[in-house]
Structure formats: C-alpha cells, structure tokens
Scaffold this active site. Structure first.
Site, PDB file in Angstrom:
ATOM      1  N   CYS A  79       0.831  -1.208   0.000  1.00  0.00           N
ATOM      2  CA  CYS A  79       0.000   0.000   0.000  1.00  0.00           C
ATOM      3  C   CYS A  79       0.870   1.265   0.000  1.00  0.00           C
ATOM      4  O   CYS A  79       1.517   1.560  -0.994  1.00  0.00           O
ATOM      5  CB  CYS A  79      -0.983  -0.034   1.169  1.00  0.00           C
ATOM      6  SG  CYS A  79      -2.348   1.148   0.992  1.00  0.00           S
ATOM      7  N   HIS A 167      -3.717  -5.150   0.301  1.00  0.00           N
ATOM      8  CA  HIS A 167      -3.227  -5.612   1.606  1.00  0.00           C
ATOM      9  C   HIS A 167      -3.254  -7.139   1.668  1.00  0.00           C
ATOM     10  O   HIS A 167      -4.299  -7.733   1.937  1.00  0.00           O
ATOM     11  CB  HIS A 167      -4.082  -5.024   2.728  1.00  0.00           C
ATOM     12  CG  HIS A 167      -3.851  -3.566   2.960  1.00  0.00           C
ATOM     13  ND1 HIS A 167      -2.916  -3.087   3.850  1.00  0.00           N
ATOM     14  CD2 HIS A 167      -4.416  -2.472   2.380  1.00  0.00           C
ATOM     15  CE1 HIS A 167      -2.922  -1.765   3.831  1.00  0.00           C
ATOM     16  NE2 HIS A 167      -3.824  -1.362   2.944  1.00  0.00           N
ATOM     17  N   GLU A 169      -2.112  -8.953   3.990  1.00  0.00           N
ATOM     18  CA  GLU A 169      -2.169  -9.411   5.378  1.00  0.00           C
ATOM     19  C   GLU A 169      -3.589  -9.609   5.882  1.00  0.00           C
ATOM     20  O   GLU A 169      -3.805 -10.283   6.893  1.00  0.00           O
ATOM     21  CB  GLU A 169      -1.421  -8.435   6.299  1.00  0.00           C
ATOM     22  CG  GLU A 169      -2.084  -7.079   6.504  1.00  0.00           C
ATOM     23  CD  GLU A 169      -1.715  -6.051   5.441  1.00  0.00           C
ATOM     24  OE1 GLU A 169      -1.882  -4.840   5.706  1.00  0.00           O
ATOM     25  OE2 GLU A 169      -1.270  -6.447   4.342  1.00  0.00           O
TER      26      GLU A 169
END
Length: 536
Positions: A79, A167, A169
């Site tokens: 990001c 993202h 994660e």
C-alpha cells in the site's frame, strides 16, 4: 535470532497483522519504526514496508532511505510502501478519482513472477487507499492489475523489489498468505524454523543461563499471558519461581478459587492473597473511572510488594509482557500513546531485575506456546480481562453487592457463550483457525463455541441507572446490564460480534430471571473506534 524479516512501520493499523502473518509462516519478524532499520544486523533476510495513514505527498509523511536495503535485501512494499517506492524512485503517485476501498479482483496477474506463484486469475484482494500509482519507475514492470487499478502490483526487472497496492495481510485478500509465503520463504529464503516448540526449547535454555540459581517473583492475573509466562519459567527454574495471585475482589465469579486450583494442577508455587476488603474500603464512594484505576493499581502494588518482601533472596520480577504491549506503548514517533501496566519498568523500591520471556510473542503465539507446554485449553483460550477487573465494568461507585450482581450476570453470559456451538466455513473458519483455536475441518466446516469465535466478551452493570420493569404482576425498579462481545485480531480495532438472536434471547431471559437486581438486558453494538472495548 538466526533469521528475521524486518517490517518497517509507517503507521498502518494493520502493521501488527503483517507481523502475525509472517510469524504464521514459522518465520521470526520484528516490527520497527520506519526510521530505525538495523543496518548491521546479519540475521535480516528481507524487508517489508507497511501501509500508512499518510499520502506520499503530505509534508509530514514518513520517509525512509531506500538505499539502506534496496539492492542488498529483498523488499516488499505494501500500500503506502508500494506508493513510496514508486514515488521515490521516479514513478508517479496521484490522488485517485475516488477512494479505492474494499474488495477487488486481479483481472490480470503474472503467475510466472515468483511473488504470484500459485495464484489464481481473478483472485480477490482488499484495497484501502486514497492515492494510486499512475506510473512506475524505469526498470520496473507491472505484474498485476484490477479493473480500476492498473498497477495493483509491480516489480523491479533486475533487483529484488516487489510492491502491491492491496493488503495481503488481511483475510479479505484470499491468497494473501500465499503471496507472503512466496516472498518470505521462496524469495527471502526463510528456513521456517520459528515455531512454538523451538521457542520453548530456546527460551528455557536462555532462561536457565540468564537466571542461574536466582529466585524469581511473578505476579499472576489468571490471564493467558501471565499463566504461560509462569509455566515457562517453572520449566526453566522450578522451585526458584514464586508466583503471587492477588484477589482484589473484582474478579469473575469463583475465579480466584478456580484459577488457584488450575495453578496447583500445573505444579506452580503460588501464594494466593485475598485482599478484597482493602480494595473495597479504598474504593468506597469513588465514581471517577480514572481514579478507580489508580486506586486499584496503587493497592495492587502495595499488596504485591508486601508479599514479595517475605520472599528472601529474590533478584528478578517475571512479567507476561507480550510484543503488542511494547509496540502499542510507543508510536512510530517515539511518543507514548497507550500505557500498559507491565511496560516501562518497576517500582524503585523493589530493586529487582525484569524478566520478560514472552516479549517477542503475539497473543496467538502465546496460546500456541501454552499448548506446547501442555496447559489446559480453558486457560489458554481465556479472553483478555482488564487488570482492574469488574471495577471498570461497573458504572458508578463499587460495592460488594454490585460486584455480586455483575458476577452472577456475567457468569451466565460467559457460560452461555462457551456452551453455544456454531458451524463456520470459508473466511470465518479461516479467521478462527488462524487464531489458533483447535478445531477440525469436516466437509469444509468447523464447529466451535461462540466464546472461541469472538475476541473478548463481558458484562457491564449500569449501576447509576435504574429502569422500570414488571415481574409477577409487580413493578420493579432495578438495574440494566449491557452485554459486550467484539471480534478483533489485536484489540487496536474491534467490531461488535453479531451474536445469534436465539442465543441473546436465552441469555437475556436467564439473567433477568436468575440475577436479583437486574430487570433489563441490552447489547452494545459499538465498534472500536470510536468506542473502546471496555466502558471505563
């Protein structure tokens, strides 16, 4: 550590989540402020740049000298990290026509690139940014796009640099773990030797060397962190560990008795101290939440110190400090943003050295270590519980009768959560399994209790409020209670849990019928932020 990934934190709320995902790949990682890269650490095998609340164009935006690691180590920008790399190396980052937030799908993805090995076309990812990359630096190539984001991912042609605007994660990026594994294991070369078993073996050996024949005092709370810390220390030094468990009178129903029994079964040397009369006396008439916390903290130190002085020859104080405690206590500018009771030193009069064997672990890793140590599951899966106990779940002054009411109502609620089973599949099942809850997948489903599905639950007594009710044709004027349950990954943000209506109806009915002093049950549907998990 022989190997580690460095995660440079630019202020993203999901930085800790990146760390947890790397740890789940049996790889040690360390989260550091964006400007604290360890230049001379030979154990570093790769670098990840996190997201940020800033735009790369903001005057106050955090910046790092990429030459410290680009060209030396594999680098992954996420990001803001991806935008910063592009902006710094000659690409272009502009404000998006509209904020790109939520689910998206990779319309094109170069699966021949090592970062996307094993990826499916049209794979779902999660976007969250206001700026977007409109041009990448010379010497880089686009390796993934969505319908709205041309440079969803890009990579250097001749250097080990990758960047993604989504993202990986978060759970909404369905193949995010695969991407991180590709980077951490295949690209950086992690041997995946970080595990609960290796942590226990290494830490026990280190504790034996560090402590020798010294005596250690540990304050137990009944929570998972201090309990795992105690069992780990007990394995290392045995009889030289003395644990002190203080009952301030505001624990959950029968908690002091039950937890003492658990500790005895684990072979721990525990001194139990019932100091409830002192705490109730000092809290009498106090209604200010901060004052209540200060009184309880002061009294706890006094009681603990009085018991500790009886233990001759102690040189160390053991604490269950975990990694998020230390990360949250300092923000990336070095300013304290949240104080933790077990971070920041010891009372001067104790003259003890600090021993923190769990200081590198995330909460889910603490639970894995607890299982590795053979601890009972009900101790390992306990929800977080505030240090001041039920005192911060009673609005207004504290009395033994109010604590009794709250204990009874809370006991019904927590037992109900443990007894109610739900079946989960897909994303919800993955979240629960990733948190370390022991459950087996059958036909694509797992069965767990509501208690295991949520991060934290508790009951709040609105003792400053009375509501009208009717019981047995008689008018009542008693207290309402509020039930609270949240889902979270690290408690820095949390959403209210969507509990089943039939469960809520059953629990509400049982509390009102069985708990004298309560005639109304509410459910808290506030998220964090803007609310907090606790009411005080």
């Amino acid at each position: 550590m022989d190997q580690k990934i460095i995660i440079l934190d630019f202020g993203s709320q999901t930085t800790q989540l990146i760390g947890r995902r790397v740890r789940e790949l049996d790889t040690f990682c360390e989260i550091l402020p964006y400007n604290k890269f360890p230049k001379d650490d030979p154990s570093v095998i790769g670098v990840i740049l996190s997201g940020s609340p800033y735009s790369v164009h903001d005057p106050e935006a955090f910046k790092v000298d990429l030459s410290q690691f680009v060209g030396r180590l594999p680098v992954l920008g996420i990001c803001y990290g991806a935008q910063f790399i592009s902006h710094t190396l000659g690409g272009k980052v502009e404000k998006a026509d509209s904020r790109e937030y939520g689910r998206a799908h990779l319309s094109t993805v170069d699966t021949s690139n090592p970062l996307f090995k094993g990826f499916e076309q049209n794979s779902q990812v999660w976007m969250s940014h206001g700026d977007t990359i409109t041009a990448i630096p010379e010497g880089f190539e686009c390796i993934a796009s969505t319908n709205d984001v041309k440079f969803a991912a890009y990579a250097a042609k001749n250097e080990a640099v990758w960047a993604v605007q989504f993202h990986p994660e978060v759970f909404h990026t369905l193949q995010g773990t695969q991407l991180l594994k590709n980077f951490v294991v295949d690209i950086c070369g992690s041997t995946q030797s970080w595990s609960a078993a290796s942590f226990v073996d290494t830490t026990v050996a280190e504790l034996k060397e560090q402590l020798g024949d010294d005596r250690v005092i540990l304050g137990l709370s009944g929570g998972v962190d201090s309990s795992v810390c105690a069992v780990l220390l007990n394995r290392a030094i045995g009889k030289n560990l003395t644990c002190i468990f203080v009952d301030h009178g505001m624990l959950r129903k029968n908690e002091f008795r039950d937890v003492m029994h658990d500790y005895e079964c684990l072979g721990l040397n525990v001194i139990g101290v019932d100091a409830s009369e002192k705490f109730f006396a000092d809290l009498a008439g106090v209604t200010d939440p901060e004052q209540k916390r200060k009184i309880i903290g002061r009294d706890f130190v006094e009681v603990f110190n009085a018991e500790a002085k009886k233990i001759t020859g102690a040189k160390w104080l053991g604490q269950g400090t975990i990694y998020p405690d230390r990360i949250e206590s300092l923000n990336i500018t070095g300013k304290v943003i949240k104080s933790h009771h077990n971070v920041g030193g010891l009372p001067k009069e104790m003259h003890l050295q600090l021993c923190e064997p769990l200081k590198w672990l995330f909460k889910d890793e603490v639970r894995r270590v607890g299982r590795q140590l053979g601890m009972p599951e009900h101790l390992i899966t306990r929800h977080p519980f505030p240090g001041p106990g039920l005192a911060v779940r009673i609005l207004g002054d504290i009395t033994p009768e109010k604590v009794r009411i709250l204990q009874d109502a809370d006991d019904i609620y927590i037992r109900g959560l443990r007894d109610y089973k739900v079946k989960l599949s897909g994303e919800e099942a993955r979240k629960v399994l990733a948190a370390g809850v022991p459950a087996e997948m059958t036909d694509g489903e797992i069965e767990v209790s509501l208690y295991d599905q949520i991060w934290q639950a508790g009951t709040v007594l609105l003792s400053t409020v009375r509501s009208v009710g009717v019981m047995g044709d008689e008018r009542t004027y008693e207290h309402p209670v509020a039930l609270r349950a949240v889902t979270s990954t690290d408690a820095m943000t949390a959403d209210w849990a969507h509990l089943p209506y039939d469960f809520m109806a059953k629990v509400s009915n049982e509390i009102i019928n069985k708990v004298k002093g309560v005639n109304r049950v509410c459910y808290d549907i506030s998220s964090k932020p803007p609310s907090t998990i606790e009411w005080e």
